[in-house]
Design a protein around this motif. Structure first.
Motif, PDB file in Angstrom:
ATOM      1  N   SER A   1       6.531  -0.577  -3.616  1.00  0.00           N
ATOM      2  CA  SER A   1       6.566  -1.538  -4.554  1.00  0.00           C
ATOM      3  C   SER A   1       8.112  -2.083  -4.911  1.00  0.00           C
ATOM      4  O   SER A   1       8.971  -1.150  -4.986  1.00  0.00           O
ATOM      5  CB  SER A   1       5.936  -1.195  -5.751  1.00  0.00           C
ATOM      6  OG  SER A   1       5.911  -2.086  -6.732  1.00  0.00           O
TER       7      SER A   1
ATOM      8  N   SER B   1       0.855  -1.050   0.053  1.00  0.00           N
ATOM      9  CA  SER B   1      -0.100   0.076  -0.061  1.00  0.00           C
ATOM     10  C   SER B   1       0.905   1.252  -0.087  1.00  0.00           C
ATOM     11  O   SER B   1       0.388   2.337  -0.302  1.00  0.00           O
ATOM     12  CB  SER B   1      -0.915   0.020   1.209  1.00  0.00           C
ATOM     13  OG  SER B   1      -0.215   0.011   2.499  1.00  0.00           O
TER      14      SER B   1
ATOM     15  N   ASN C   1       1.602  -4.811 -15.454  1.00  0.00           N
ATOM     16  CA  ASN C   1       1.702  -3.878 -16.440  1.00  0.00           C
ATOM     17  C   ASN C   1       1.346  -4.587 -17.765  1.00  0.00           C
ATOM     18  O   ASN C   1       1.738  -5.549 -18.048  1.00  0.00           O
ATOM     19  CB  ASN C   1       3.005  -3.302 -16.661  1.00  0.00           C
ATOM     20  CG  ASN C   1       3.477  -2.211 -17.169  1.00  0.00           C
ATOM     21  OD1 ASN C   1       2.595  -1.183 -17.317  1.00  0.00           O
ATOM     22  ND2 ASN C   1       4.678  -1.840 -17.492  1.00  0.00           N
TER      23      ASN C   1
ATOM     24  N   GLY D   1      -1.769  -6.010  -4.059  1.00  0.00           N
ATOM     25  CA  GLY D   1      -0.995  -4.772  -4.364  1.00  0.00           C
ATOM     26  C   GLY D   1       0.022  -4.996  -5.279  1.00  0.00           C
ATOM     27  O   GLY D   1       0.814  -3.988  -5.497  1.00  0.00           O
TER      28      GLY D   1
ATOM     29  N   GLU E   1     -10.916  -5.394 -12.958  1.00  0.00           N
ATOM     30  CA  GLU E   1     -11.758  -4.931 -12.129  1.00  0.00           C
ATOM     31  C   GLU E   1     -12.931  -5.648 -11.598  1.00  0.00           C
ATOM     32  O   GLU E   1     -13.521  -5.744 -10.238  1.00  0.00           O
ATOM     33  CB  GLU E   1     -12.573  -3.460 -12.877  1.00  0.00           C
ATOM     34  CG  GLU E   1     -11.564  -2.753 -13.271  1.00  0.00           C
ATOM     35  CD  GLU E   1     -11.902  -1.624 -14.198  1.00  0.00           C
ATOM     36  OE1 GLU E   1     -11.610  -0.323 -13.809  1.00  0.00           O
ATOM     37  OE2 GLU E   1     -12.764  -1.832 -15.022  1.00  0.00           O
TER      38      GLU E   1
ATOM     39  N   PHE F   1      -2.386  -2.573 -13.298  1.00  0.00           N
ATOM     40  CA  PHE F   1      -3.253  -2.813 -12.348  1.00  0.00           C
ATOM     41  C   PHE F   1      -2.538  -3.481 -11.021  1.00  0.00           C
ATOM     42  O   PHE F   1      -1.422  -4.052 -11.277  1.00  0.00           O
ATOM     43  CB  PHE F   1      -4.249  -3.659 -12.922  1.00  0.00           C
ATOM     44  CG  PHE F   1      -3.907  -5.016 -13.422  1.00  0.00           C
ATOM     45  CD1 PHE F   1      -3.867  -6.266 -12.345  1.00  0.00           C
ATOM     46  CD2 PHE F   1      -3.014  -5.453 -14.605  1.00  0.00           C
ATOM     47  CE1 PHE F   1      -3.286  -7.602 -12.875  1.00  0.00           C
ATOM     48  CE2 PHE F   1      -2.666  -6.551 -15.040  1.00  0.00           C
ATOM     49  CZ  PHE F   1      -2.717  -7.736 -13.797  1.00  0.00           C
ATOM     50  N   CYS F   2      -3.146  -3.505 -10.189  1.00  0.00           N
ATOM     51  CA  CYS F   2      -2.666  -4.301  -8.798  1.00  0.00           C
ATOM     52  C   CYS F   2      -3.635  -5.429  -8.598  1.00  0.00           C
ATOM     53  O   CYS F   2      -4.842  -5.387  -8.816  1.00  0.00           O
ATOM     54  CB  CYS F   2      -2.923  -3.327  -7.601  1.00  0.00           C
ATOM     55  SG  CYS F   2      -1.855  -1.797  -7.797  1.00  0.00           S
TER      56      CYS F   2
ATOM     57  N   PHE G   1      -4.437   1.196 -11.684  1.00  0.00           N
ATOM     58  CA  PHE G   1      -3.628   2.353 -11.168  1.00  0.00           C
ATOM     59  C   PHE G   1      -3.284   3.484 -12.397  1.00  0.00           C
ATOM     60  O   PHE G   1      -3.017   4.439 -12.415  1.00  0.00           O
ATOM     61  CB  PHE G   1      -2.378   2.149 -10.405  1.00  0.00           C
ATOM     62  CG  PHE G   1      -1.402   1.442 -10.925  1.00  0.00           C
ATOM     63  CD1 PHE G   1      -0.544   1.993 -11.703  1.00  0.00           C
ATOM     64  CD2 PHE G   1      -1.342  -0.118 -10.977  1.00  0.00           C
ATOM     65  CE1 PHE G   1       0.843   1.237 -12.439  1.00  0.00           C
ATOM     66  CE2 PHE G   1      -0.193  -0.680 -11.611  1.00  0.00           C
ATOM     67  CZ  PHE G   1       0.578  -0.160 -12.187  1.00  0.00           C
ATOM     68  N   SER G   2      -3.437   2.631 -13.809  1.00  0.00           N
ATOM     69  CA  SER G   2      -3.243   3.433 -14.831  1.00  0.00           C
ATOM     70  C   SER G   2      -3.903   2.755 -15.943  1.00  0.00           C
ATOM     71  O   SER G   2      -3.833   1.745 -16.532  1.00  0.00           O
ATOM     72  CB  SER G   2      -1.624   3.200 -15.224  1.00  0.00           C
ATOM     73  OG  SER G   2      -1.465   4.040 -16.605  1.00  0.00           O
TER      74      SER G   2
ATOM     75  N   ALA H   1      -7.350  -3.557  -8.854  1.00  0.00           N
ATOM     76  CA  ALA H   1      -7.332  -2.036  -8.880  1.00  0.00           C
ATOM     77  C   ALA H   1      -6.540  -1.563  -9.763  1.00  0.00           C
ATOM     78  O   ALA H   1      -5.301  -2.101 -10.107  1.00  0.00           O
ATOM     79  CB  ALA H   1      -6.773  -1.566  -7.464  1.00  0.00           C
TER      80      ALA H   1
ATOM     81  N   ARG I   1       2.034  -4.793  -8.425  1.00  0.00           N
ATOM     82  CA  ARG I   1       1.615  -3.987  -9.600  1.00  0.00           C
ATOM     83  C   ARG I   1       2.238  -4.963 -10.823  1.00  0.00           C
ATOM     84  O   ARG I   1       3.288  -5.508 -10.963  1.00  0.00           O
ATOM     85  CB  ARG I   1       2.416  -2.993  -9.649  1.00  0.00           C
ATOM     86  CG  ARG I   1       1.926  -1.704  -8.415  1.00  0.00           C
ATOM     87  CD  ARG I   1       2.688  -0.344  -8.439  1.00  0.00           C
ATOM     88  NE  ARG I   1       1.741   0.280  -7.311  1.00  0.00           N
ATOM     89  CZ  ARG I   1       0.771   1.021  -7.687  1.00  0.00           C
ATOM     90  NH1 ARG I   1       0.603   1.350  -8.989  1.00  0.00           N
ATOM     91  NH2 ARG I   1       0.509   1.779  -6.646  1.00  0.00           N
TER      92      ARG I   1
END
Length: 129
Positions: A73, A70, A125, A121, A95, A116-117, A102-103, A100, A123
């Motif tokens: 990373s 949170s 790409n 959490g 989703e 996304f996460c 994030f971009s 989540a 990350r």
């Protein structure tokens, strides 16, 4: 020398993480299907294995605390996509599965992609190369 590479990630709830990645359309390796201590998720045509371990097991391997995703990373894991439409479809699955974004999908630095996460959490790409 090196024939394979496995990425190891700590997770809070192994079953929820397996379900998350299945919802994204990734394959959970059946070799570990009866284990409560690990799961393997197969990514891509080269069958990169992402191993999921409950946080306690992960700590026992590393001897240190698990990163608080949170607020920090260690890595971003990248997956190639064939088209912008594939990126958009994948992000919709993320989703729906509780991840989540994030971009959001779009053009950045000459590439189309999104970030996304997962449930823990970590990350990820997506990139159209």
């Amino acid at each position: 020398m090196a024939k394979e590479c496995w990425i190891n990630l700590p997770v809070k709830d192994l079953q929820k993480s397996k379900d998350f990645f299945k919802t994204l359309g990734l394959t959970v390796n059946e070799r570990f299907s009866d284990s409560e201590e690990m799961a393997g998720v197969v990514v891509g045509d080269h069958n990169v294995m992402v191993m999921l371990f409950p946080e306690e097991a992960f700590r026992s391997f590393t001897g240190i605390a698990v990163t608080d995703t949170s607020s920090s990373s260690e890595v971003i894991l990248s997956i190639s996509a064939e088209s912008p439409e594939e990126v958009q479809e994948f992000i919709q699955k993320v989703e729906l599965a509780g991840g989540a974004v994030f971009s959001g999908p779009g053009e950045r630095n000459g590439f189309y992609g999104a970030g996304f996460c997962d449930l823990d959490g970590h990350r990820w790409n997506l990139l159209v190369m």
